[in-house]
Design a protein around this motif. Structure first.
Motif, PDB file in Angstrom:
ATOM      1  N   LEU A 190     -38.279   4.052  24.555  1.00 55.49           N
ATOM      2  CA  LEU A 190     -39.091   3.056  23.862  1.00 55.49           C
ATOM      3  C   LEU A 190     -38.287   2.336  22.786  1.00 55.49           C
ATOM      4  N   ALA A 191     -37.426   3.059  22.089  1.00 54.41           N
ATOM      5  CA  ALA A 191     -36.607   2.439  21.046  1.00 54.41           C
ATOM      6  C   ALA A 191     -35.694   1.374  21.637  1.00 54.41           C
ATOM      7  N   GLN A 192     -35.120   1.647  22.798  1.00 51.38           N
ATOM      8  CA  GLN A 192     -34.266   0.659  23.454  1.00 51.38           C
ATOM      9  C   GLN A 192     -35.064  -0.604  23.783  1.00 51.38           C
ATOM     10  N   GLU A 193     -36.287  -0.413  24.253  1.00 51.45           N
ATOM     11  CA  GLU A 193     -37.134  -1.565  24.564  1.00 51.45           C
ATOM     12  C   GLU A 193     -37.524  -2.312  23.297  1.00 51.45           C
ATOM     13  N   LEU A 194     -37.859  -1.563  22.250  1.00 53.90           N
ATOM     14  CA  LEU A 194     -38.317  -2.184  21.013  1.00 53.90           C
ATOM     15  C   LEU A 194     -37.222  -3.017  20.346  1.00 53.90           C
ATOM     16  N   GLU A 195     -35.995  -2.572  20.427  1.00 53.58           N
ATOM     17  CA  GLU A 195     -34.926  -3.276  19.728  1.00 53.58           C
ATOM     18  C   GLU A 195     -34.710  -4.680  20.273  1.00 53.58           C
ATOM     19  N   THR A 196     -35.109  -4.916  21.518  1.00 57.34           N
ATOM     20  CA  THR A 196     -35.037  -6.273  22.060  1.00 57.34           C
ATOM     21  C   THR A 196     -36.394  -6.982  21.996  1.00 57.34           C
ATOM     22  N   TRP A 197     -37.481  -6.194  21.857  1.00 54.96           N
ATOM     23  CA  TRP A 197     -38.817  -6.791  21.818  1.00 54.96           C
ATOM     24  C   TRP A 197     -39.167  -7.335  20.440  1.00 54.96           C
ATOM     25  N   VAL A 198     -38.793  -6.628  19.379  1.00 55.25           N
ATOM     26  CA  VAL A 198     -39.159  -7.074  18.031  1.00 55.25           C
ATOM     27  C   VAL A 198     -38.517  -8.421  17.726  1.00 55.25           C
ATOM     28  N   THR A 199     -39.161  -9.162  16.836  1.00 52.37           N
ATOM     29  CA  THR A 199     -38.586 -10.432  16.385  1.00 52.37           C
ATOM     30  C   THR A 199     -37.297 -10.197  15.616  1.00 52.37           C
ATOM     31  N   ALA A 200     -37.307  -9.179  14.763  1.00 49.53           N
ATOM     32  CA  ALA A 200     -36.121  -8.806  13.987  1.00 49.53           C
ATOM     33  C   ALA A 200     -36.318  -7.394  13.459  1.00 49.53           C
ATOM     34  N   HIS A 201     -35.228  -6.683  13.246  1.00 48.09           N
ATOM     35  CA  HIS A 201     -35.307  -5.381  12.592  1.00 48.09           C
ATOM     36  C   HIS A 201     -33.980  -5.089  11.902  1.00 48.09           C
ATOM     37  N   ALA A 202     -34.029  -4.213  10.919  1.00 54.60           N
ATOM     38  CA  ALA A 202     -32.822  -3.787  10.216  1.00 54.60           C
ATOM     39  C   ALA A 202     -33.067  -2.389   9.658  1.00 54.60           C
ATOM     40  N   LEU A 203     -31.980  -1.647   9.491  1.00 54.35           N
ATOM     41  CA  LEU A 203     -32.072  -0.302   8.941  1.00 54.35           C
ATOM     42  C   LEU A 203     -31.330  -0.223   7.618  1.00 54.35           C
ATOM     43  N   GLY A 204     -31.819   0.653   6.752  1.00 52.61           N
ATOM     44  CA  GLY A 204     -31.145   0.950   5.504  1.00 52.61           C
ATOM     45  C   GLY A 204     -31.104   2.454   5.318  1.00 52.61           C
ATOM     46  N   HIS A 205     -30.058   2.942   4.671  1.00 51.15           N
ATOM     47  CA  HIS A 205     -29.889   4.377   4.482  1.00 51.15           C
ATOM     48  C   HIS A 205     -29.573   4.658   3.017  1.00 51.15           C
ATOM     49  N   SER A 206     -30.015   5.821   2.551  1.00 47.21           N
ATOM     50  CA  SER A 206     -29.539   6.373   1.291  1.00 47.21           C
ATOM     51  C   SER A 206     -28.870   7.703   1.611  1.00 47.21           C
ATOM     52  N   SER A 207     -27.675   7.877   1.109  1.00 48.81           N
ATOM     53  CA  SER A 207     -26.874   9.050   1.430  1.00 48.81           C
ATOM     54  C   SER A 207     -27.378  10.292   0.699  1.00 48.81           C
ATOM     55  N   PRO A 208     -26.948  11.477   1.130  1.00 45.14           N
ATOM     56  CA  PRO A 208     -27.307  12.690   0.385  1.00 45.14           C
ATOM     57  C   PRO A 208     -26.889  12.616  -1.077  1.00 45.14           C
ATOM     58  N   GLU A 209     -25.720  12.021  -1.349  1.00 45.82           N
ATOM     59  CA  GLU A 209     -25.267  11.889  -2.737  1.00 45.82           C
ATOM     60  C   GLU A 209     -26.213  11.009  -3.538  1.00 45.82           C
ATOM     61  N   GLU A 210     -26.692   9.927  -2.933  1.00 47.65           N
ATOM     62  CA  GLU A 210     -27.631   9.049  -3.634  1.00 47.65           C
ATOM     63  C   GLU A 210     -28.973   9.732  -3.842  1.00 47.65           C
ATOM     64  N   ILE A 211     -29.401  10.518  -2.874  1.00 42.33           N
ATOM     65  CA  ILE A 211     -30.641  11.279  -3.041  1.00 42.33           C
ATOM     66  C   ILE A 211     -30.502  12.268  -4.188  1.00 42.33           C
ATOM     67  N   ASP A 212     -29.356  12.943  -4.259  1.00 44.29           N
ATOM     68  CA  ASP A 212     -29.116  13.895  -5.345  1.00 44.29           C
ATOM     69  C   ASP A 212     -29.073  13.204  -6.699  1.00 44.29           C
ATOM     70  N   ASP A 213     -28.449  12.037  -6.747  1.00 43.62           N
ATOM     71  CA  ASP A 213     -28.296  11.334  -8.026  1.00 43.62           C
ATOM     72  C   ASP A 213     -29.591  10.682  -8.504  1.00 43.62           C
ATOM     73  N   LEU A 214     -30.349  10.106  -7.569  1.00 47.75           N
ATOM     74  CA  LEU A 214     -31.479   9.248  -7.934  1.00 47.75           C
ATOM     75  C   LEU A 214     -32.835   9.915  -7.804  1.00 47.75           C
ATOM     76  N   GLY A 215     -32.948  10.936  -6.960  1.00 49.46           N
ATOM     77  CA  GLY A 215     -34.256  11.469  -6.597  1.00 49.46           C
ATOM     78  C   GLY A 215     -34.784  10.737  -5.372  1.00 49.46           C
ATOM     79  N   MET A 216     -35.742  11.332  -4.681  1.00 53.37           N
ATOM     80  CA  MET A 216     -36.178  10.793  -3.397  1.00 53.37           C
ATOM     81  C   MET A 216     -36.896   9.455  -3.534  1.00 53.37           C
ATOM     82  N   THR A 217     -37.731   9.278  -4.551  1.00 56.38           N
ATOM     83  CA  THR A 217     -38.460   8.019  -4.677  1.00 56.38           C
ATOM     84  C   THR A 217     -37.509   6.839  -4.801  1.00 56.38           C
TER      85      THR A 217
END
Length: 233
Positions: free
Chosen positions: A68-95
């Motif tokens: 389904l993910a393969q289908e969705l990536e071409t079906w959606v108008t647009a999408h993007a991902l963002g990540h926070s690293s373990p170091e950033e989670i440790d430094d900033l907190g989850m929120t």
């Protein structure tokens, strides 16, 4: 087990009540993992009929989710991902780490959304975004469900790749969540460079407790309520 398919009700409501033309669905994965990043996907879907079987990623088998993910990536108008690293989670907190990952995802879109549908009851994104939170939005809203599936599949693939160098932890199977195999490897080998070191699980590992990090940044106050429009479905 059959599930009610997601609809565009919230997307339509936001368009009607706020004048938004571009509405994006946002969902995260990895919040409760002990290792790896927290990943956020932002997906713009318009009001077209979604692929058959779309629902919350947690309700799908791994094979169905991947297909389904393969289908969705071409079906959606647009999408993007963002990540926070373990170091950033440790430094900033989850929120704050969630907000950072979500902002990275939103900034990665080719257009700036007018309104955001955020899965759950807490608005970790805040201003300047116009946000509507929806409990179980990954089941009820088309754009959030699409974001849920893409985020889950992409993060699982990342964790499998990270796990190649740490075979005892079986990240390809547990995606960094505390499975029995993961727990046993932690007791024996200690945390990898991909583990979150400010988390309470280290308190239960006397041999490795000295590695625990103390967070210096404070969690944001009142972020969940800032810019809130929410209603729950």
């Amino acid at each position: 087990m059959a599930y009610e398919p997601p609809t565009h009700s919230v997307e339509r409501s936001l368009r009607a009540t706020t004048g938004a033309k571009i509405v994006v669905g946002v969902d995260e994965v990895g919040r409760g993992a002990w290792a790896g990043p927290v990943t956020v996907c932002a997906a713009i879907t318009g009001l077209r009929r979604p692929p058959t079987g779309l629902t919350d990623s947690k309700l799908l088998s791994p094979m169905k989710r991947t297909s389904l993910a393969q289908e969705l990536e071409t079906w959606v108008t647009a999408h993007a991902l963002g990540h926070s690293s373990p170091e950033e989670i440790d430094d900033l907190g989850m929120t704050a780490a969630l907000r950072l990952a979500a902002t990275r995802a939103l900034d990665g879109l080719p257009v700036r959304p007018d309104a955001v549908i955020l899965d759950g009851k807490h608005n970790y994104l805040g201003s300047p975004w116009t946000v509507r939170t929806v409990i179980k939005g990954d089941q009820s809203c088309v754009s959030v469900a699409a974001a849920s599936v893409i985020a889950k599949v992409r993060r699982d693939a990342m964790m499998a790749e990270l796990g190649v160098a740490h075979a005892d932890f079986r990240f390809g199977d547990n995606a960094g969540y505390p499975s029995p195999v993961h727990r046993a490897a932690l007791r024996e080998l200690g945390p990898t460079p991909h583990h979150r070191l400010s988390w309470a699980y280290l308190d239960g590992l006397p041999r490795w407790r000295h590695l625990k990090r103390v967070r210096t940044a404070l969690e944001p106050v009142g972020l969940e309520d800032e810019g809130q429009l929410g209603f729950d479905f």
